[in-house]
Design a protein around this motif. Sequence first.
Motif, PDB file in Angstrom:
ATOM      1  N   UNK A 219       0.804  -1.205  -0.155  1.00  0.00           N
ATOM      2  CA  UNK A 219      -0.100  -0.029  -0.041  1.00  0.00           C
ATOM      3  C   UNK A 219       1.055   1.220  -0.242  1.00  0.00           C
ATOM      4  N   UNK A 220       0.999   1.584  -1.207  1.00  0.00           N
ATOM      5  CA  UNK A 220       1.929   3.127  -1.293  1.00  0.00           C
ATOM      6  C   UNK A 220       1.450   4.176  -0.374  1.00  0.00           C
ATOM      7  N   UNK A 221       0.109   4.350  -0.577  1.00  0.00           N
ATOM      8  CA  UNK A 221      -0.647   5.277   0.567  1.00  0.00           C
ATOM      9  C   UNK A 221      -0.149   5.098   1.848  1.00  0.00           C
ATOM     10  N   UNK A 222      -0.185   4.089   2.311  1.00  0.00           N
ATOM     11  CA  UNK A 222       0.100   3.594   3.751  1.00  0.00           C
ATOM     12  C   UNK A 222       1.778   4.030   3.871  1.00  0.00           C
ATOM     13  N   UNK A 223       2.641   3.566   3.208  1.00  0.00           N
ATOM     14  CA  UNK A 223       4.061   4.108   3.320  1.00  0.00           C
ATOM     15  C   UNK A 223       4.126   5.421   3.298  1.00  0.00           C
ATOM     16  N   UNK A 224       3.374   6.109   2.449  1.00  0.00           N
ATOM     17  CA  UNK A 224       3.631   7.460   2.431  1.00  0.00           C
ATOM     18  C   UNK A 224       3.089   8.189   3.719  1.00  0.00           C
ATOM     19  N   UNK A 225       1.991   8.029   4.261  1.00  0.00           N
ATOM     20  CA  UNK A 225       1.454   8.567   5.386  1.00  0.00           C
ATOM     21  C   UNK A 225       2.506   8.147   6.512  1.00  0.00           C
TER      22      UNK A 225
END
Length: 425
Positions: free
Chosen positions: A189-195
């Motif tokens: 999950x790129x969104x989760x890595x980013x957040x």
Amino acid sequence: MLPLIIITSLLAFTSGKPCDTEGSNRELHLSLNKNLLRSLETQEGLPNPSVHLALRLSDNHNSAKESDHLNKLKNDLHNDLQSSLSNSQSVVGLLALYTLALKSSCYDLTTITFTVSEKSEPLLTHLKNQMEQEKEHIAVSHRPLTNYYQYSLGVLALCVSGIRVNNHVSNKLIKAAENNLFKHGDSESIDTFAMAGMALQCVKEAGHVQNAVELDTALSKIKETLLAAHRDDGHIGNEFSTGLAVQALLAMGSHIADCAASMEAMRTDARSNTYHNPMAVSQILPALQKKSYLSVKSKDCLNEDDTLVLEPADPVVVLPSQTKVMLTVEVVTLSGAAALYSVNVPKGSSLLEALELLKGKDVGFTFEKESSLWGPFLSAVNGEQARQSDRRYWHLSSDGTALSEGINDYKIEAAQKITIKNTNY
């Protein structure tokens, strides 16, 4: 189109000003800003704190409309959160976004309270309590009550608000990064890595962490993962995860040139109206203006440009297409049983409209939907639910390719097979 994007991205890398916001880029940013403002007038359901956050982080402002939206957040969203907290529901992500939205308006967070079991406590106390519950659930079940994206949002919101994040809370996020637990289904999950990157960077800058070496290792892994997720067209993960990914890379100290291809990819898609969902715009606009949610920490709300004027929009009349396309819908239940349906739908229909038509055929297909900040999503199909509490969701794919848009945004432009599968995460 793909070769053009690649050439444009390569030119951006070689340019002396890879993220220049002059000229057409400045006009694009103003256009995106105005689109967000217009979305406030047409939004359905609760006011969106992510949209408010993007408006407040922007270089240009319409203080009257932003103030009006802030009041709606403090009333409508506050009441919804109050109801959820009273019913002991896990809403850490929404509570965190609400906190960030208020903080971006420099609002005094100590004046916001919720009452649970006849006890009134400040917003940040409730957020801390929700994070403790998430942390305890990880200790017992090796996963949060919600997910690591919401958990990261909670860490970030506490940190930018000046609250010292409990080391046990931040350690759970560090360990999750080290053990590659930021997944959605089988995919990263790129969104989760980013957040998580933004959250842990804030913790690092606050200087209250016990295991500095582990924290740096986790941040390095997050950064490497985001950079490795670059596609040939410049996007990181997909079109809708790139905004947060660029925000995170900037927050973690990446050189602006590292983001040049991704910024150009977002601009290209924005000009072709890929980001028509306000939630998507709210994540790319800060990135295009070289800011991140971490920027909320230092926002002082002084000397802001208040010249953004919203011109009246011409009414848009969409005539139904006379061309029909065949849509096949496959429903795969929790047990693995599959059922096939077919329906002719007007070309250009949203998937939601297509499913409504199929439901109206009375062939045994039914569905229920719930609202989210991204728009409606499927909660039950043919009477079977896929709930967050059960770690399940309805995975959507078209001819085997996962959809990156929701049911109200994805358009049916050609004959295809949509698979709706009850999936765990």
